[in-house]
Write a protein that holds these residues in place. Structure first.
Motif: not given
Length: 526
Positions: A194, A217, A241-244, A263, A268, A270-272, A299
């Motif tokens: 993170n 993230s 599968d990561c975010k932001n 993915s 889980h 990938n988002d944003s 997203n």
């Protein structure tokens, strides 16, 4: 005591508290991070001494400090095997500093990536890397230096160990004469981290993938120059599968996919994800979703991208393992000498049920497709298509009973080479069922063989909107511009084609069409 004085005495402590909090929030009162110069811990800048222990010692000391520390690589060439990055540590590379990956496979090791969810794919990609991190928070790599994996020498060393019978690769690729990717170290392998920042470095030359991140993230990759074309499976950046995530201002030159979203973990996704202002050259696809696609992608914004000399797709949006793709916005793509403008695929290679693709917008793209291989001048070229074919069109393709939904394509210019010849490959419009479904196939723009359209082939889809589309041909092509097969709810406006004649828009088993007068005059039904 006067009333105003009393008020001042009451307010004064509050003002002092406010000022103190502002200083703290701006970092004014935060102690400066201590620097840990690796040469003070025994690192030697001669390019031959193995410095793994010295570098790791500096990292371990830095992470023990309350606010972490900066591990400094001065000018020079520092050879190392696997190092593990830890909480609150920055690796800073001064101008002229080079971290060299060892060419001895025994200098690389795995770490325990504990806490990861299970994946149907298990560990089918390398867990080895020059720089490793697991559950590390607030980490950074920056400066004006270079991280060079020396991937060709390292991969050939892995290959030699296999043939010598010392370290056998049970999945050795005899057809392509190379070790499996699980045996070859990546450049970076970060898992479950993170607040990660990587900026301004020159990196690459791995023996496998370049920069690999999973389940992370708040990740920023900014201003990197990535040249990863030493060997096979040389992706530039892989995001799993990561975010932001923000990938901006990067120059990527890769022997495999340039920037790849994957993915591996059901539940889980990938988002944003934001990818912008990058230049990409690839012997596969410039930007790709998949092929691993168990969880999904949501997203995702991609804009202001330049692509050149790329063998497969400028953008490939694919899910074939049960994952979903939703809310994807692509804007302002310029691609020159690229085999395919865009490829959107919903398949069912793995997973209990097929996934879904919906709400994709592609706007303002300009693509030039050549007649021959765009990557012909690469030292290492991706595998050639093993069948005769004419130039490939773009495509949006689902499978029977599972349609790609709500795709808008607007303000598009694609220059096709034309020159198609019926003797090379021919799918008559009366036999559109001859185009294979390949439901379980690995997704690639060439997976259906010969396309019956030169411009855009759409099959098993719903809610397709095409506005202000311009196709040009360098030479004539006997195929129509558009073929729609099992498509509902088609909207077409401002379609500009080389030959405004009947039969440029083919409709088979398709309904609910809204066409302006220009498009309606080009329709032929089967």
């Amino acid at each position: 005591m006067k009333k105003n004085t009393k008020r001042f005495l009451i307010i004064l402590p509050l003002l002092l508290l406010f000022c103190l909090s502002m200083k703290s929030s701006t970092g004014i009162n935060e102690p400066k991070k201590k620097e840990f110069l690796i040469t003070k811990y025994g690192a030697v800048a001669d390019g031959t001494t193995i410095n793994t222990l010295a570098i790791q010692k500096a990292i371990d000391l830095a992470t023990k400090r309350k606010n972490g520390g900066i591990v400094v690589f001065p000018k020079g060439r520092f050879l190392s095997g696997s190092i593990v990055l830890k909480d609150n540590v920055e690796l800073f590379f001064e101008e002229g500093a080079v971290l060299l990956g060892s060419t001895n496979p025994s200098d690389y090791h795995k770490i325990n990536f504990e806490g990861r969810p299970s994946s149907p794919k298990k560990d089918d990609n390398s867990q080895l890397a020059l720089i490793l991190a697991n559950k590390a928070n607030h980490i950074k790599l920056s400066g004006k230096g270079t991280i060079d994996g020396q991937g060709l020498k390292l991969a050939l060393a892995v290959d030699s160990l296999h043939h010598a019978g010392i370290t056998i690769d049970p999945n050795y690729n005899t057809r392509r004469n190379r070790p499996n990717e699980t045996m070859r170290p990546k450049l970076f392998r970060f898992s479950q981290c993170n607040d990660v920042v990587i900026e301004d470095l020159n990196v690459g030359a791995a023996s496998c993938w370049g920069l690999s991140f999973e389940l992370c993230s708040n990740l920023t990759i900014d201003g990197l120059t990535i040249v990863n074309r030493s060997y096979w499976n040389n992706d530039g950046i892989d995001i799993t599968d990561c975010k932001n995530v923000k990938i901006i201002n990067c120059d990527v030159d890769a022997a495999d996919d340039g920037i790849c979203l994957k993915s591996y973990y059901p539940g889980h996704f990938n988002d944003s994800i934001y990818i912008a202002n990058c230049t990409i050259r690839s012997s596969a696809s410039a930007i790709k979703f998949g092929t691993a696609s168990y969880g999904g992608f949501k997203n995702v914004t991609i804009e202001d991208i330049k692509v050149f000399d790329t063998f497969r797709s400028a953008v490939a949006i694919q899910t074939v393992d049960g994952g979903f793709i939703e809310n994807v916005s692509i804007n302002n793509i310029e691609a020159v000498n690229t085999g395919n403008a865009f490829f959107i695929r919903l398949g069912h290679r793995d997973g209990e049920t097929p996934g879904s693709v919906k709400n994709v917008t592609i706007k303002n793209i300009k693509v030039q497709v050549p007649f021959g291989r765009p990557d012909i001048n690469y030292d290492l070229r991706g595998p050639e298509v093993n069948f005769f074919h004419n130039p490939f069109s773009s495509a949006i393709v689902g499978i029977p009973g599972h349609k790609v939904e709500n795709v808008t394509i607007e303000n598009i210019e694609i220059e096709f080479p034309g020159g198609a010849f019926k003797g090379m490959a021919y799918v008559p419009l009366s036999r559109l069922d001859a185009v294979p479904e390949v439901i379980k196939g690995s997704p690639e723009f060439s997976m259906f063989g010969e396309y019956p359209a030169y411009g855009l082939y759409v099959r098993h889809a719903a809610g397709i909107t095409l506005k202000n589309i311009q196709f040009t041909l360098a030479k004539s092509d006997f195929r129509p511009a558009f073929v729609f097969d099992d498509v509902t709810d088609i909207t077409m406006e401002k379609i500009n084609l080389p030959k405004l004649s009947q039969g440029q828009i083919i409709l088979k088993d398709s309904e609910k069409t809204t066409l302006d007068d220009g498009a309606a005059g080009l329709v032929q039904k089967y």
